[in-house]
Motif scaffolding. Structure first.
Motif, PDB file in Angstrom:
ATOM      1  N   GLN A   1       0.779  -1.243  -0.011  1.00  0.00           N
ATOM      2  CA  GLN A   1      -0.039  -0.132   0.034  1.00  0.00           C
ATOM      3  C   GLN A   1       1.065   1.478  -0.096  1.00  0.00           C
ATOM      4  OE1 GLN A   1      -3.178   0.023   2.977  1.00  0.00           O
ATOM      5  NE2 GLN A   1      -4.438  -1.363   1.779  1.00  0.00           N
ATOM      6  N   LEU A   2       1.823   1.234   0.714  1.00  0.00           N
ATOM      7  CA  LEU A   2       2.795   2.332   0.702  1.00  0.00           C
ATOM      8  C   LEU A   2       3.425   2.633  -0.565  1.00  0.00           C
ATOM      9  CD1 LEU A   2       4.274   2.186   4.510  1.00  0.00           C
ATOM     10  CD2 LEU A   2       2.596   3.873   3.499  1.00  0.00           C
ATOM     11  N   ILE A   3       4.006   1.446  -1.062  1.00  0.00           N
ATOM     12  CA  ILE A   3       4.724   1.555  -2.622  1.00  0.00           C
ATOM     13  C   ILE A   3       3.530   2.083  -3.575  1.00  0.00           C
ATOM     14  CG2 ILE A   3       4.713  -0.644  -3.113  1.00  0.00           C
ATOM     15  CD1 ILE A   3       7.606   1.953  -3.573  1.00  0.00           C
ATOM     16  N   GLU A   4       2.595   1.691  -3.566  1.00  0.00           N
ATOM     17  CA  GLU A   4       1.509   2.135  -4.403  1.00  0.00           C
ATOM     18  C   GLU A   4       1.071   3.735  -4.267  1.00  0.00           C
ATOM     19  OE1 GLU A   4      -1.859  -0.329  -4.019  1.00  0.00           O
ATOM     20  OE2 GLU A   4      -0.912  -2.010  -5.081  1.00  0.00           O
ATOM     21  N   HIS A   5       1.084   4.035  -3.038  1.00  0.00           N
ATOM     22  CA  HIS A   5       0.758   5.723  -2.642  1.00  0.00           C
ATOM     23  C   HIS A   5       2.077   6.239  -3.271  1.00  0.00           C
ATOM     24  CE1 HIS A   5       0.300   9.143  -0.723  1.00  0.00           C
ATOM     25  NE2 HIS A   5      -1.100   8.851  -0.814  1.00  0.00           N
ATOM     26  N   ILE A   6       3.255   5.854  -2.907  1.00  0.00           N
ATOM     27  CA  ILE A   6       4.499   6.735  -3.245  1.00  0.00           C
ATOM     28  C   ILE A   6       4.437   6.653  -4.832  1.00  0.00           C
ATOM     29  CG2 ILE A   6       7.066   6.557  -3.874  1.00  0.00           C
ATOM     30  CD1 ILE A   6       7.060   5.358  -0.836  1.00  0.00           C
TER      31      ILE A   6
END
Length: 129
Positions: free
Chosen positions: A88-93
């Protein structure tokens, strides 16, 4: 020359970072977000140590839909919720326009979905990308 004068000539550390604390599901959680030239580092700990360390990146390819890869470098390999947090964090980044990968460290007392959602929310609220 004394140490004080040498210290004043030292260059500033060239990494932007945010350091804060938040209570997540009853546990005090220290979070550090650092922006290096070639990647982001996020450390979230409730136990005072690094915990499980993951590497997450967007795969470059010919597909229209992006592919994301999250791998555990050290720590708990049997915790799918930790990997989901990294994803989820890498998708947001990536969705914010950055192609830099993420190194994520989670030292948590509680691996529940509620705790991980709280960490994701705290990181996104204080993002430096």
């Amino acid at each position: 020359m004394n140490i004080e004068s040498n210290t004043s000539l030292a260059p500033q550390f060239p990494v932007s970072q945010v350091n804060f604390s938040r209570e997540i599901k009853g546990n005090e959680t220290e979070i550090i977000i650092s922006s290096y030239e070639d990647h982001f580092l996020v450390i979230a700990t409730q136990i005072g140590t690094m915990g499980t360390i993951m590497y997450a990146r967007k795969e470059e390819g010919v597909s229209i839909n992006p592919t994301f890869n999250v791998s555990v470098i050290f720590g708990k390999r049997d915790e799918p919720m930790l990997v989901a947090c990294g994803r989820q964090l890498i998708e947001h980044i990536s969705g914010s326009g950055s192609s830099r990968p993420l190194v994520l460290s989670l030292g948590l007392k509680d691996h529940s979905a509620e705790t991980l959602k709280g960490i994701i929310s705290a990181v996104i609220d204080n993002r430096i990308w």
